[in-house]
Design a protein around this motif. Sequence first.
Motif, PDB file in Angstrom:
ATOM      1  N   GLY A 143       1.443   3.005   8.823  1.00  0.00           N
ATOM      2  CA  GLY A 143       2.150   2.345   9.916  1.00  0.00           C
ATOM      3  C   GLY A 143       1.222   1.818  11.002  1.00  0.00           C
ATOM      4  N   GLU A 175       1.254   0.164   5.021  1.00  0.00           N
ATOM      5  CA  GLU A 175       2.626   0.648   4.805  1.00  0.00           C
ATOM      6  C   GLU A 175       2.706   2.160   4.934  1.00  0.00           C
ATOM      7  OE1 GLU A 175       4.142  -0.850   1.106  1.00  0.00           O
ATOM      8  OE2 GLU A 175       4.197  -2.911   1.839  1.00  0.00           O
ATOM      9  N   TRP A 176       1.742   2.876   4.373  1.00  0.00           N
ATOM     10  CA  TRP A 176       1.758   4.334   4.392  1.00  0.00           C
ATOM     11  C   TRP A 176       1.492   4.908   5.773  1.00  0.00           C
ATOM     12  CZ3 TRP A 176      -1.637   4.982  -0.567  1.00  0.00           C
ATOM     13  CH2 TRP A 176      -0.857   4.724  -1.697  1.00  0.00           C
TER      14      TRP A 176
END
Length: 133
Positions: free
Chosen positions: A28, A25-26
């Motif tokens: 990508g 998530e952080w």
Amino acid sequence: MRVIRTIAQIFILWVFYYIGVLIVEWTGIFIPPSIVGLVLLWGLLMLNVINVKYIQDGAGFLIAFLTLFFIPSTVGVVEYPELLTVSGLLLVLAVFLSTVITIIIAGKVSQFIEQKEQAVREEAEHAGITHHH
């Protein structure tokens, strides 16, 4: 006591999965979170930051039930008769070959690691015997 230990070890594996989720998530990146967590766990195991004893029973338990995770995908094939054509046969062949190759590579890596661990144990035993003389 063993049940509690196994549950705790599965929780540790689950934590690594969610660390992988956070990293994906952080950053990508286009790598599945489970793979990111697995690589992180592998790295920490290889660097001896985490002892394999902390996850061994939990991982063994999950591996014992691994085939259950494949049942939904196998049953899903029935809903797609086009998979039973030549293209489907090629797909099944590709999956089969990649599975066999993965099993062979995993086996060879496991044997290599086991031999390396055995050599370290023998060296430690030999060093212990040498110091007693």
